[in-house]
Design an enzyme around this catalytic site. Structure first.
Site, short mmCIF file in Angstrom:
data_model
loop_
_atom_site.label_atom_id
_atom_site.label_comp_id
_atom_site.label_asym_id
_atom_site.label_seq_id
_atom_site.Cartn_x
_atom_site.Cartn_y
_atom_site.Cartn_z
N PHE A 360 -1.70 -2.58 -1.21
CA PHE A 360 -1.23 -4.02 -1.46
C PHE A 360 -0.97 -4.27 0.31
O PHE A 360 -0.59 -5.21 0.99
CB PHE A 360 -0.21 -4.08 -1.77
CG PHE A 360 0.58 -3.60 -2.61
CD1 PHE A 360 -0.51 -2.98 -4.47
CD2 PHE A 360 1.35 -2.20 -3.43
CE1 PHE A 360 -0.79 -3.00 -5.00
CE2 PHE A 360 1.09 -1.50 -4.64
CZ PHE A 360 0.38 -1.61 -5.07
N CYS A 361 -1.86 -4.30 0.95
CA CYS A 361 -2.12 -4.84 2.98
C CYS A 361 -1.01 -4.87 3.72
O CYS A 361 0.32 -5.20 3.98
CB CYS A 361 -2.47 -6.77 2.61
SG CYS A 361 -3.98 -6.58 2.20
N ALA A 362 -0.34 -3.59 2.87
CA ALA A 362 1.20 -3.08 3.74
C ALA A 362 1.09 -1.53 3.61
O ALA A 362 1.64 -0.84 2.97
CB ALA A 362 2.45 -3.81 3.03
#
Ligand SMILES: Cc1ncc(COP(=O)(O)O)c(C=O)c1O
Length: 411
Positions: A360-362
């Protein structure tokens, strides 16, 4: 479980394709009727913005500037704030990063989306993910005390935090963090990408200096976002996009340029009129809506989803702050013993359900939460990436139940 009634107006109906269940609002929310109608109404008038004297052009210029005003009002901008149109939150935060005075230290948490981790300059401070919201406030206070003691107190400090996690939906204590930041003479920017679609975000009430949002997560089409905030750093910075529209004078010599001040300085090139107008239309529709009722409806749906997931013995939820922490309609989880990409593909192919899978781009946060989930459950068969279901205005109890039934079938 009780049926979930819809309190929203027709303007906040969302477009979609019958039979396809979108449970991926946190990535991109469907387009609201208000946005589609605003675009349709303006399309016949479609012409240049800030560049033409014709009636069409003048109407487009007016629509663009009205959109700026509506969006600024929606987010509680003050009269001397700038509302700069950008492509999205990533663009807005990169613009702010490029506008920081020399020597600025940025303080953020490792729980942020990459858009709020990667743009910041070398020397930025990344605090560990706290165990709870109070821990975040304490950690920030300690970090700013240390920073002020150890470095030149005249140098600027910017705190960069999210309003709601894109991985867990959990709310961060923005107003308290803003109080701490200001007590230490720092500024604060709010990444409101995930909070704004679910709750009112008022810059003035939260007392943040800047906020960034993406239109495409807020029921408007792709390609329009905003950075709202204090004018001084923005007016002093080199233009984000050098080019037409960003200048007030260009002379014959190579460097004989006077850059515009105000939002135009950072909006070089022909702007995204339709994106701005669509986003403003959604802001206007949300202003007219009963946000308390909308939030209550979403909370009921989220409770249904989380209770259903908790009842599945092979599903484990990811969380930072604990099971009862307040959150928006986003849940990440894993299916024990199953690859998350395969599960997402099966949900799509066999059930017409769209969810997100991955980190999740985290990445720092998601990896940490996956480790925490393995420790909490003692399970050795959790996959290395996760699934995320996220809901919003068009979501229904029937859609949530379809996901739960599909996941139950994966056991
Ligand atoms: C919390 C958060 N911040 C920033 C972003 C970046 O948004 P965009 O891709 O629209 O620039 C996202 C996108 O998922 C997000 O969830």
């Amino acid at each position: 479980m009780p049926a979930v009634a819809s309190p929203r107006s027709a303007a906040l109906d969302v477009l979609g394709v019958p039979g396809e269940i979108n449970l991926d609002y946190a990535a991109t929310a469907p387009c609201a009727r208000a946005a589609a109608d605003a675009v349709t109404e303006l399309l016949p008038w479609y012409a240049s913005v800030h560049r033409g004297a014709g009636a069409l052009s003048r109407r487009c210029t007016l629509a663009y500037e009205r959109a700026r005003q509506t969006i600024g009002d929606f987010f509680g901008a003050s009269a001397d704030d700038h509302v700069v149109f950008t492509r999205n939150t990533t663009d807005a935060l990169n613009l702010l990063a490029r506008s920081l005075p020399v020597g600025t230290t940025v303080v953020t948490f490792a729980g942020e989306h990459h858009a709020n981790l990667l743009p910041w300059p070398r020397g930025s401070v990344r605090l560990p993910v706290p165990a709870n919201p109070a821990g975040a406030v304490r950690a920030l206070a300690a970090a700013l005390t240390e920073l002020r003691r150890d470095s030149n107190p005249a140098l600027p400090v910017l705190v960069a935090v999210t309003g709601a996690s894109n991985v867990t939906g959990e709310l961060w204590p923005v107003a308290e963090l803003a109080r701490v930041a200001h007590r230490h003479g720092a500024r604060i920017v709010l990444d409101a990408a995930q909070l704004a679609p679910h709750a009112p975000v008022d810059k003035h009430a939260l007392d943040v200096d800047y906020l960034a949002v993406s239109g495409h997560k807020l029921y408007a089409p792709f390609g329009a976002g905003v950075l709202v905030g204090r004018a001084d750093w923005l007016d002093a910075a080199p233009p984000y996009l050098a080019g037409g529209g960003a200048t007030s004078h260009v002379g014959p010599a190579t460097h004989d340029v006077t850059w515009a001040t105000g939002p135009a300085r950072h909006e070089g090139g022909t702007p995204n009129l339709l994106g701005a107008v669509a986003l403003a239309a959604v802001c206007a529709a949300l202003t007219d809506a009963d946000r308390v009722a909308l939030a209550a409806r979403e909370e009921a749906l989220l409770a249904r989803l989380r209770a259903g997931l908790a009842a599945l013995p092979h599903v484990v939820e990811l969380r930072t702050f604990g099971p009862d922490a307040p959150r928006v309609g986003i849940v990440s989880f894993v299916v024990a013993g199953q690859d998350s990409a395969t599960v997402a593909a099966r949900l799509a192919a066999e059930h017409h359900i769209g969810v997100r899978d991955g980190l999740f781009c985290a990445h720092p946060l998601a990896r940490r939460l996956l480790d925490e989930a393995a420790t909490r459950t003692g399970r050795k068969d959790l996959p290395p990436t996760a699934l995320r279901a996220s809901i919003g205005l068009g979501s229904t109890a029937a859609q949530v139940d379809r996901l739960l039934t599909a996941l139950a079938g994966l056991a």
